[in-house]
Design a protein around this motif. Structure first.
Motif, short mmCIF file in Angstrom:
data_model
loop_
_atom_site.label_atom_id
_atom_site.label_comp_id
_atom_site.label_asym_id
_atom_site.label_seq_id
_atom_site.Cartn_x
_atom_site.Cartn_y
_atom_site.Cartn_z
N PHE A 90 0.81 -1.21 0.00
CA PHE A 90 0.00 0.00 0.00
C PHE A 90 0.85 1.27 0.00
N GLY A 91 2.13 1.12 0.32
CA GLY A 91 3.01 2.28 0.32
C GLY A 91 3.54 2.61 -1.07
N ARG A 92 3.22 1.81 -2.06
CA ARG A 92 3.75 2.05 -3.40
C ARG A 92 2.63 2.26 -4.42
N SER A 93 1.53 2.85 -3.95
CA SER A 93 0.41 3.11 -4.86
C SER A 93 0.37 4.58 -5.25
N ASN A 94 -0.20 4.83 -6.40
CA ASN A 94 -0.28 6.18 -6.94
C ASN A 94 -1.75 6.60 -7.09
N THR A 95 -1.96 7.89 -7.13
CA THR A 95 -3.31 8.41 -7.34
C THR A 95 -3.54 8.59 -8.84
N ARG A 96 -4.76 8.28 -9.26
CA ARG A 96 -5.10 8.46 -10.67
C ARG A 96 -6.48 9.10 -10.76
N PHE A 97 -6.69 9.90 -11.78
CA PHE A 97 -8.00 10.51 -11.99
C PHE A 97 -8.65 9.86 -13.22
N VAL A 98 -9.91 9.50 -13.08
CA VAL A 98 -10.60 8.81 -14.17
C VAL A 98 -11.91 9.52 -14.50
N ASN A 99 -12.38 9.27 -15.73
CA ASN A 99 -13.66 9.85 -16.17
C ASN A 99 -14.76 8.81 -16.25
N ILE A 100 -14.39 7.55 -15.99
CA ILE A 100 -15.36 6.46 -16.10
C ILE A 100 -15.51 5.81 -14.73
#
Lengths: 260, 133
Positions: A90-100
């Motif tokens: 869990f310390g190696r996750s990134n944030t992503r923005f989605v439209n779906i």
């Protein structure tokens, strides 16, 4: 930790004595463990330190602490404490923005998907070890004592060693039953963490399976080539989580090791 | 920290080489020098190739810890080569001397590495994410 290792290295001649209760080693090379989480990086492994002490009753083995209360021809039994390391994923996750959204619907505005944060957990339990010409068996039962996940795990590992000249091969396989509380803490999504793109999810109990093959080639008593590969299949309850993208967790390492 | 570990790792073979260089009146080499055993395969059947070299021509014998008599002797020789078939289950040494003179001129130790000692806990697996060995 950074101070401890140089101190231990300076004491090497004492550890090198036969029958030393210490086991110290270092392997350097390259390896990875895949990260099954959404938007997450795999874990690189370049150094593997082996620091262990085995007294008559007390022992320390790379983070596990144990007190052996029975040891005979058939079995060795110990009470144990350890830290659950799943939080590393869990310390190696990134944030992503989605439209779906999670059901395929279009979202009005880009929505953030972030894998929720999770903690390390301290666990206590018992361990049984047995071996013979048939191989070796390790059974563990651990329960959370830190109030992190409040769950438990039963674990079984079976392996057998084969010598081929200066090669030593050790295939093994294992099963881990993870309680619903344990599974849900790490792989579930609380309603407070959910949004249009990341639905809430409650994970039940399940069984992980894994196989591993390790191969060592010994150049001398101290120097060896270390090769290792592991495949772990997450239980369906964990793999069904919206924060999990891969049911398989793969790991490998290749490097040179020195055993003091 | 990584530099320190790397430095130590690279210095270890140099230290071992320096130690072995002390014997220069004669040299003895043995191949192989390692045998791996466990409960399923408690011994190694090996053919050891023993070669030696001395500064001065003379009478030399190759001996082992496992034999009361010399394995082979050479007269008026400076070098020698011998093959020794043996089943090994424990560490032992080969050494070179001048026959009746028991003083060792050079030696080599064949080591037996046990993969399953008496303590089962040494073979246990930890379950940390970074543990791949």
């Amino acid at each position: 930790m950074k101070r401890l290792i140089p101190c231990l290295l300076l004491l090497l001649p004492a550890f090198a004595a036969a029958e030393s209760p210490w086991r110290l080693g270092v392997a350097m090379g390259y390896g990875e463990r895949s990260n099954p989480l959404l938007n997450s990086d795999d874990l690189p492994i370049v150094v593997d330190l082996d620091i262990a002490y085995f007294g008559k009753h007390f022992f320390f083995d790379n983070g596990d602490v144990g007190l052996t209360f029975a040891d005979n021809d058939r079995v060795t039994a110990s009470v144990m404490a350890r830290v659950r390391s799943d939080r590393v994923f869990f310390g190696r996750s990134n944030t992503r923005f989605v439209n779906i959204g999670s059901t395929g619907q279009s979202l009005e505005s880009p929505t953030e998907i972030t894998v929720p944060d999770r903690d390390y957990a301290a666990e206590a339990g018992v361990e049984l070890l047995s071996d013979g010409r048939w191989g070796y068996l390790q059974l563990n039962a651990f329960h959370d004592i830190s109030g992190t996940h409040n769950g438990y795990e039963f674990d079984l590992d079976y392996g057998v060693g084969f010598r081929a000249g200066l090669w030593y091969l050790r295939p093994s396989f294992g099963l881990s039953y993870k309680s619903a509380a344990l599974n849900d803490y790490y792989w579930g999504v609380r309603p407070s963490e959910a949004n249009e793109a990341l639905p809430a999810y409650e994970a039940g109990a399940g069984v992980n399976t894994r196989v591993r093959l390790s191969a060592n080639y010994f150049f001398s008593r101290n120097w060896q080539l270390n090769l290792s590969a592991e495949y772990e299949r997450l239980n369906d309850e964990a793999a069904g989580s919206p924060i999990v993208t891969d049911q398989a967790v793969l790991g490998y390492f290749a490097g040179f090791g020195y055993r003091f | 920290m990584k530099r320190l570990l790397l430095s130590l790792l690279f210095l270890l073979p140099l230290a071992a080489a320096a130690d072995g260089g002390a014997e220069d009146e004669a040299r003895l080499t043995v191949k192989p020098l390692l045998c791996i055993v466990d409960e399923r395969t408690p011994s190694c059947n090996l053919r050891f190739l023993i070669t030696w070299w001395a500064h001065e021509t003379g009478y030399y014998c190759v001996n082992s810890d496992l034999d009361s008599a010399a394995l082979r002797c050479w007269d008026e020789a400076r070098t020698g080569r011998h093959e020794d078939d043996r089943e090994v289950s424990g560490s032992f040494r080969y050494w070179l001397n001048r026959g009746d003179d028991q003083a060792e001129l050079a030696s080599a130790t064949v080591e037996v590495l046990r993969k399953d000692g008496d303590d089962r806990r040494r073979r246990r697996r930890t379950k940390y994410v970074w543990d791949l060995l």
